[in-house]
Scaffold this motif. Sequence first.
Motif, short mmCIF file in Angstrom:
data_model
loop_
_atom_site.label_atom_id
_atom_site.label_comp_id
_atom_site.label_asym_id
_atom_site.label_seq_id
_atom_site.Cartn_x
_atom_site.Cartn_y
_atom_site.Cartn_z
N PHE A 1 49.00 10.70 -4.43
CA PHE A 1 49.75 11.95 -4.59
C PHE A 1 48.83 13.14 -4.78
O PHE A 1 47.61 13.01 -4.98
N SER A 2 49.42 14.35 -4.73
CA SER A 2 48.67 15.59 -4.93
C SER A 2 48.03 15.61 -6.30
O SER A 2 48.69 15.38 -7.32
N GLY A 3 46.74 15.90 -6.35
CA GLY A 3 46.02 15.90 -7.61
C GLY A 3 45.58 14.52 -8.06
O GLY A 3 44.93 14.39 -9.10
N GLY A 4 45.91 13.50 -7.27
CA GLY A 4 45.57 12.12 -7.64
C GLY A 4 44.25 11.67 -7.04
O GLY A 4 43.51 12.44 -6.43
N THR A 5 43.96 10.40 -7.23
CA THR A 5 42.78 9.76 -6.65
C THR A 5 43.17 8.38 -6.18
O THR A 5 44.25 7.87 -6.51
N GLY B 1 39.36 17.43 -1.07
CA GLY B 1 39.79 18.19 -2.24
C GLY B 1 40.14 17.35 -3.44
O GLY B 1 40.57 17.89 -4.47
N HIS B 2 39.95 16.04 -3.35
CA HIS B 2 40.36 15.13 -4.42
C HIS B 2 39.26 14.12 -4.72
O HIS B 2 38.50 13.72 -3.84
N VAL C 1 33.11 18.62 -18.79
CA VAL C 1 34.01 17.82 -17.96
C VAL C 1 35.31 18.59 -17.72
O VAL C 1 35.89 19.14 -18.67
N THR C 2 35.76 18.61 -16.48
CA THR C 2 37.02 19.27 -16.14
C THR C 2 37.76 18.44 -15.10
O THR C 2 37.30 17.36 -14.70
N SER C 3 38.90 18.94 -14.63
CA SER C 3 39.68 18.22 -13.63
C SER C 3 39.02 18.33 -12.26
O SER C 3 38.46 19.38 -11.89
N HIS C 4 39.12 17.27 -11.49
CA HIS C 4 38.62 17.26 -10.11
C HIS C 4 39.48 18.13 -9.19
O HIS C 4 39.04 18.52 -8.11
N TYR C 5 40.72 18.43 -9.60
CA TYR C 5 41.72 19.08 -8.73
C TYR C 5 41.63 20.58 -8.89
O TYR C 5 42.24 21.17 -9.78
N ARG C 6 40.87 21.21 -8.02
CA ARG C 6 40.55 22.62 -8.18
C ARG C 6 41.72 23.50 -7.75
O ARG C 6 42.53 23.13 -6.91
N ASN C 7 41.75 24.69 -8.30
CA ASN C 7 42.88 25.58 -8.07
C ASN C 7 43.03 25.99 -6.61
O ASN C 7 44.15 26.14 -6.12
#
Length: 294
Positions: A32-36, A60-61, A200-206
């Motif tokens: 899904f979107s934002g997933g891996t 992007g993921h 550390v941050t989210s892999h799912y960039r804006n």
Amino acid sequence: MLTERKVKLPNSIELNVKYSDSNKPVLLFLHFSGGTLNMWDGILHMFSEEYRVIAPDFRGHGKSDKPTTGYHVDDFAHDLYLLLQALDVQSCHVVGSSMGAEIGLSLAASHPDMVKSLVCEGALYNEFGEYGIFNGTAEEIAVEKERQREKLMERRMPEHPSLTEFLSKVKKPVERMGILNDHFLSYLESTAEELDDGTVTSHYRNHVRMEYMEKYWDLQFEEYYQKIKCPVLFMPSEEEYADEKIRRSLDAFSKLVDSHEIIKIEGSMHAYVWMQLPIEAGMAVQGFLNTRFL
């Protein structure tokens, strides 16, 4: 045995992918979107005896490239076509979750002879229009898009001093839903990205999220379903199945394909069902495939 590596595509995008090597039929899992790809860790073992399994991180993921643009579902689907060619795959079955279902549908529409079956835990309705969650005049839709765009722009990506602190933050919503388990914990860890300064941050960039969503708003999935040749398993969540608008669009979309099933898993949550209830979700897919192909 599963291998995980990066594959450089002819369009210069490098995708991270987990896969097995065999001559068995291919089963492609799309997150899904934002997933891996790690969202499938509780599922893949259920299919490894009968299928060659492939699970990529989309552009992007995860560990895949994150270019500045190219986040229409058709862009993602073209990446997959190139990936399948690189892995010497001529045909496959597809299991897609949320955005992954949209991308799988795009792949099936653009390459109908390649996709032998499609599981759609997503692409059940449009965002706007006749089969959308929101319908209205062109002006009303434009106003609603701007409202959603402003909300998307509010997202911030905090940088955490450690993976432990990152995980402490991101697991809280799952805990509140009462569905946190080992599958979720492993998946959530895969969504962490360490920056050059060690934070550390989210892999799912804006920029990825924003472009995908803005292009998603204009999708009319009925145009895609009209082009596919394969049987489809629709998997609405319990909440989606109870929604009158979604039931209406699902009924319309299902009439556009030659063969379909609809399975609702009790208590299932959209996108999360594969980690929330992996055995039940996996068995639904197995039943669908076994009925038609074994």
